[in-house]
Design a protein around this motif. Sequence first.
Motif, PDB file in Angstrom:
ATOM      1  N   GLU A 173      26.001  74.410  59.481  1.00 39.29           N
ATOM      2  CA  GLU A 173      24.844  75.266  59.725  1.00 39.29           C
ATOM      3  C   GLU A 173      24.409  75.992  58.462  1.00 39.29           C
ATOM      4  O   GLU A 173      23.223  76.185  58.191  1.00 39.29           O
ATOM      5  CB  GLU A 173      25.160  76.284  60.830  1.00 39.29           C
ATOM      6  CG  GLU A 173      24.991  75.685  62.216  1.00 39.29           C
ATOM      7  CD  GLU A 173      25.611  76.538  63.299  1.00 39.29           C
ATOM      8  OE1 GLU A 173      25.974  77.705  63.008  1.00 39.29           O
ATOM      9  OE2 GLU A 173      25.748  76.026  64.424  1.00 39.29           O
ATOM     10  N   ARG A 174      25.422  76.397  57.667  1.00 39.53           N
ATOM     11  CA  ARG A 174      25.107  77.098  56.427  1.00 39.53           C
ATOM     12  C   ARG A 174      24.353  76.190  55.441  1.00 39.53           C
ATOM     13  O   ARG A 174      23.379  76.607  54.810  1.00 39.53           O
ATOM     14  CB  ARG A 174      26.394  77.607  55.772  1.00 39.53           C
ATOM     15  CG  ARG A 174      26.395  79.126  55.723  1.00 39.53           C
ATOM     16  CD  ARG A 174      27.746  79.667  55.448  1.00 39.53           C
ATOM     17  NE  ARG A 174      28.218  79.278  54.134  1.00 39.53           N
ATOM     18  CZ  ARG A 174      28.434  80.156  53.156  1.00 39.53           C
ATOM     19  NH1 ARG A 174      28.185  81.433  53.343  1.00 39.53           N
ATOM     20  NH2 ARG A 174      28.913  79.758  52.001  1.00 39.53           N
ATOM     21  N   VAL A 175      24.842  74.951  55.368  1.00 39.53           N
ATOM     22  CA  VAL A 175      24.188  73.990  54.465  1.00 39.53           C
ATOM     23  C   VAL A 175      22.729  73.782  54.906  1.00 39.53           C
ATOM     24  O   VAL A 175      21.792  73.823  54.107  1.00 39.53           O
ATOM     25  CB  VAL A 175      24.948  72.651  54.452  1.00 39.53           C
ATOM     26  CG1 VAL A 175      24.168  71.574  53.707  1.00 39.53           C
ATOM     27  CG2 VAL A 175      26.323  72.840  53.809  1.00 39.53           C
ATOM     28  N   ARG A 200      31.325  73.225  62.004  1.00 38.23           N
ATOM     29  CA  ARG A 200      29.978  73.517  62.493  1.00 38.23           C
ATOM     30  C   ARG A 200      29.359  74.643  61.659  1.00 38.23           C
ATOM     31  O   ARG A 200      28.204  74.595  61.254  1.00 38.23           O
ATOM     32  CB  ARG A 200      30.047  73.930  63.965  1.00 38.23           C
ATOM     33  CG  ARG A 200      28.738  73.657  64.686  1.00 38.23           C
ATOM     34  CD  ARG A 200      28.822  74.046  66.151  1.00 38.23           C
ATOM     35  NE  ARG A 200      30.054  73.615  66.779  1.00 38.23           N
ATOM     36  CZ  ARG A 200      30.699  74.308  67.727  1.00 38.23           C
ATOM     37  NH1 ARG A 200      30.218  75.475  68.129  1.00 38.23           N
ATOM     38  NH2 ARG A 200      31.796  73.857  68.259  1.00 38.23           N
ATOM     39  N   TRP A 201      30.154  75.665  61.407  1.00 36.31           N
ATOM     40  CA  TRP A 201      29.684  76.824  60.630  1.00 36.31           C
ATOM     41  C   TRP A 201      29.211  76.382  59.243  1.00 36.31           C
ATOM     42  O   TRP A 201      28.150  76.769  58.774  1.00 36.31           O
ATOM     43  CB  TRP A 201      30.824  77.832  60.530  1.00 36.31           C
ATOM     44  CG  TRP A 201      30.505  79.100  59.785  1.00 36.31           C
ATOM     45  CD1 TRP A 201      29.848  80.184  60.268  1.00 36.31           C
ATOM     46  CD2 TRP A 201      30.843  79.411  58.424  1.00 36.31           C
ATOM     47  NE1 TRP A 201      29.758  81.168  59.312  1.00 36.31           N
ATOM     48  CE2 TRP A 201      30.358  80.715  58.165  1.00 36.31           C
ATOM     49  CE3 TRP A 201      31.510  78.714  57.402  1.00 36.31           C
ATOM     50  CZ2 TRP A 201      30.520  81.337  56.910  1.00 36.31           C
ATOM     51  CZ3 TRP A 201      31.674  79.338  56.173  1.00 36.31           C
ATOM     52  CH2 TRP A 201      31.173  80.630  55.930  1.00 36.31           C
ATOM     53  N   GLU A 202      30.007  75.497  58.636  1.00 39.07           N
ATOM     54  CA  GLU A 202      29.643  75.044  57.293  1.00 39.07           C
ATOM     55  C   GLU A 202      28.386  74.197  57.317  1.00 39.07           C
ATOM     56  O   GLU A 202      27.495  74.352  56.472  1.00 39.07           O
ATOM     57  CB  GLU A 202      30.814  74.287  56.651  1.00 39.07           C
ATOM     58  CG  GLU A 202      31.755  75.245  55.946  1.00 39.07           C
ATOM     59  CD  GLU A 202      33.134  74.664  55.684  1.00 39.07           C
ATOM     60  OE1 GLU A 202      33.322  73.451  55.922  1.00 39.07           O
ATOM     61  OE2 GLU A 202      34.018  75.424  55.255  1.00 39.07           O
ATOM     62  N   ARG A 233      34.798  75.685  62.288  1.00 31.16           N
ATOM     63  CA  ARG A 233      34.563  75.851  60.849  1.00 31.16           C
ATOM     64  C   ARG A 233      33.599  74.781  60.324  1.00 31.16           C
ATOM     65  O   ARG A 233      32.692  75.071  59.539  1.00 31.16           O
ATOM     66  CB  ARG A 233      35.913  75.764  60.141  1.00 31.16           C
ATOM     67  CG  ARG A 233      35.882  76.006  58.675  1.00 31.16           C
ATOM     68  CD  ARG A 233      35.575  77.467  58.338  1.00 31.16           C
ATOM     69  NE  ARG A 233      35.902  77.671  56.958  1.00 31.16           N
ATOM     70  CZ  ARG A 233      37.062  78.156  56.528  1.00 31.16           C
ATOM     71  NH1 ARG A 233      37.963  78.543  57.384  1.00 31.16           N
ATOM     72  NH2 ARG A 233      37.303  78.274  55.239  1.00 31.16           N
ATOM     73  N   ALA A 271      20.897  75.846  56.648  1.00 35.77           N
ATOM     74  CA  ALA A 271      20.109  77.056  56.429  1.00 35.77           C
ATOM     75  C   ALA A 271      19.671  77.156  54.971  1.00 35.77           C
ATOM     76  O   ALA A 271      18.531  77.537  54.659  1.00 35.77           O
ATOM     77  CB  ALA A 271      20.930  78.282  56.822  1.00 35.77           C
ATOM     78  N   ARG A 272      20.571  76.825  54.058  1.00 40.63           N
ATOM     79  CA  ARG A 272      20.250  76.891  52.626  1.00 40.63           C
ATOM     80  C   ARG A 272      19.136  75.914  52.279  1.00 40.63           C
ATOM     81  O   ARG A 272      18.209  76.228  51.548  1.00 40.63           O
ATOM     82  CB  ARG A 272      21.498  76.564  51.800  1.00 40.63           C
ATOM     83  CG  ARG A 272      22.090  77.846  51.211  1.00 40.63           C
ATOM     84  CD  ARG A 272      23.133  77.516  50.183  1.00 40.63           C
ATOM     85  NE  ARG A 272      24.363  78.225  50.542  1.00 40.63           N
ATOM     86  CZ  ARG A 272      25.569  77.715  50.492  1.00 40.63           C
ATOM     87  NH1 ARG A 272      25.747  76.470  50.099  1.00 40.63           N
ATOM     88  NH2 ARG A 272      26.598  78.433  50.809  1.00 40.63           N
ATOM     89  N   LYS A 273      19.302  74.701  52.880  1.00 42.66           N
ATOM     90  CA  LYS A 273      18.311  73.664  52.607  1.00 42.66           C
ATOM     91  C   LYS A 273      16.928  74.150  53.060  1.00 42.66           C
ATOM     92  O   LYS A 273      15.948  74.061  52.335  1.00 42.66           O
ATOM     93  CB  LYS A 273      18.695  72.381  53.360  1.00 42.66           C
ATOM     94  CG  LYS A 273      18.292  71.120  52.598  1.00 42.66           C
ATOM     95  CD  LYS A 273      18.629  69.897  53.403  1.00 42.66           C
ATOM     96  CE  LYS A 273      19.938  69.277  52.954  1.00 42.66           C
ATOM     97  NZ  LYS A 273      20.346  68.184  53.863  1.00 42.66           N
TER      98      LYS A 273
END
Lengths: 188, 140, 366
Positions: free
Chosen positions: C356-358, C352-354, C350, C360-362
């Motif tokens: 990666e999401r941050v 790692r997933w979070e 979880r 990606a957004r950046k």
Amino acid sequence: MKPGFHDLVLDAQSCFRAAMEAMARPGRVQEIPPTEGLPNGLEPAAAALLLTLVDADTPLWTDAGEEARGWIAFHCGAPLVRPGEAGFALVTGALPPLSRFRDGSDEAPQDGATVIVQVQDLVPGEGWRLSGPGIETKHRLRVNGLPEGFVASWEARRGTFPRGMDLFLCSGTRLAAMPRTVRIEESV
Amino acid sequence: MATRPEWISVLARASAEEMESLAGTFPPYRRLRGPETGLTMLRGRAGGDGAAFNLGEATATRCTVALADGTLGHGWRLGRDRRAAEIAAVLDALLQGAEGEAWQARVVAPLAEAQRAAREQQSRRAAATAVRFSTLGTMR
Amino acid sequence: MYVAVKGGDAAIEAAHRWLAHERRGDPALPEITALQLREQMTLAVDRVMAEGSCLDRDLAALALKQSRGDAVEAAFLLRAYRNTLPRFMAAEPLDTGAMQARRRISATYKDLPGGQVLGPTFDYTHRLLDFTLAAEGAAPSVPEEDAEGTGPMPRVTGFLTGEGLMRAEAPDDGEAPPDLTREPPSFPASRPLRLQALARGDEGFLLGLGYSTQRGYGNAHPFVAELRVGEVEVLVEPPELGFAISIGEITVTECQMATQFAGSREEPPQFTRGYGLVPGQNERKAMAMALVDRALMARELGEEATAPAQDEEFVLLHSDNVEATGFIEHLKLPHHVDFQSELEKLRSIRRRWEAERVAARKEAAE
């Protein structure tokens, strides 16, 4: 026909306890209560082991005479078979070569035979030096009545572990066990 | 007169009370094996008439006794009634002896008759539920 | 992974005492006896006896009382008890042809030697609750035929085998059949092994599987050639006697289910039979067993085997309710350590997933 255990449950339990002690502490001599009125050629310890361990699901080979065979069939219900098919064996005369008995397979080592041998005498504290699981350092036991070359053939077969066979040595009301893990050194 | 397999079969189906009340007192005897309870594996046959298969185990009780003269008697029955198995064993020994015919008349015959009547009654009950079709003859 | 845990002794003791209290129910009412169960809950007792694979109606009744009527728990109790008894010997195969039948019907012939005998059946009852049973009543009387009882009842399948239209059973080779209670099943399984497993299999599981074969999962179009319920003799040959003796009777239910077989290069088109034999009175299970037995012959008959009921590993390894319940219910045991490790793994995934999401957004924002 001669009777079996006096009290089927209690006698079998106490004999089972002795057999378990014997297997857990190889070479240590256990004592079974005396029984009277056994068939010719059968001694109390071997007879009690048969009554405790052998039943219709355990094919048996024996060299014992007619009366003993009838008694075993009646009280234990074990089918009498050739040595190579036997789960249990009762030897009252000369012990045949060990290679005649089953030693199981690597997948099912429990299929190895349990051989009950009536010997002349068991004398603790002298004779063989035993070692292996269940023996802290060394245990000594003299067994009178086994054929020449027994120790060499036992030791040769020990290399096939987990396959193997287990022995009960019985004399009168006394018994000792030699599980397949036990290492025997002849005393010099 | 019943044969030995016949009387053993009759005794296997009788209760301890039934046997005791017909038999009265027994001469001395000693137990050689049991009474002990164990299992008998029952078997069926594939399709009713093919290869045997194991159906399941039933409890069974057996006893062997010896009379003073050495005659052996065996009692075998389904279930776990040890007393009944022991009485049946004693009766089996007595039935083989010189007084065998008297024991047959006293114990085996009335038991056999009662068992036959019970079977007969069940068969009559079944017959009362047999369907009587009102039409048409056979279809073969 | 299992971890031994200590503690809870007092809680377990209290739970079992409450269980005993619940079993007894309202103490103002009389306690039910095992004998009453044996005589009045006969079919439940028969089911427990068959699935516990220990044919003793008194023991099955006691098990049912102890288990508060839970048939699977009762079968478990019986299996455990059975394991404490020595096996004396195997009996001779039951001769169901010589059964003293209380019930015998055929759906394939209207008139047949021995007749259609309904016996004590639920068939043709209206399935309306009978409120007179809520009150205690006198024992009902049973009509009896005056003249004579039932005559001999030859097997219905015999008529067809006689004509060569029913596949004959493979003859007995005299070998002792395989025994599930001594050797674990191996596959492909022989028919005797399959029949043993089915005879002690769970009624509900077999019923569902049997039903599935008629709904297109196995393509069966079965006929009840014969169904019979009654008493058969148990014969054993103790070595000390040297001859066979009859040691009593047991009630069994037998079903012969005829199903068409298209034939193969070697064998002509004919009927085959699925076979059901169940200890006690239980025709639903005997019929389901016969359907599943027939479905499991697919491989031997060279039929396409695509349905669950035709898959012997699937059927045999999941039909035993004691085994199945043991596995399902073991999930209740403490799996604390297992679960902690899963939880930790999940937390790390979880994170790692979070992350990666941050990231990606950046990236998208830049």
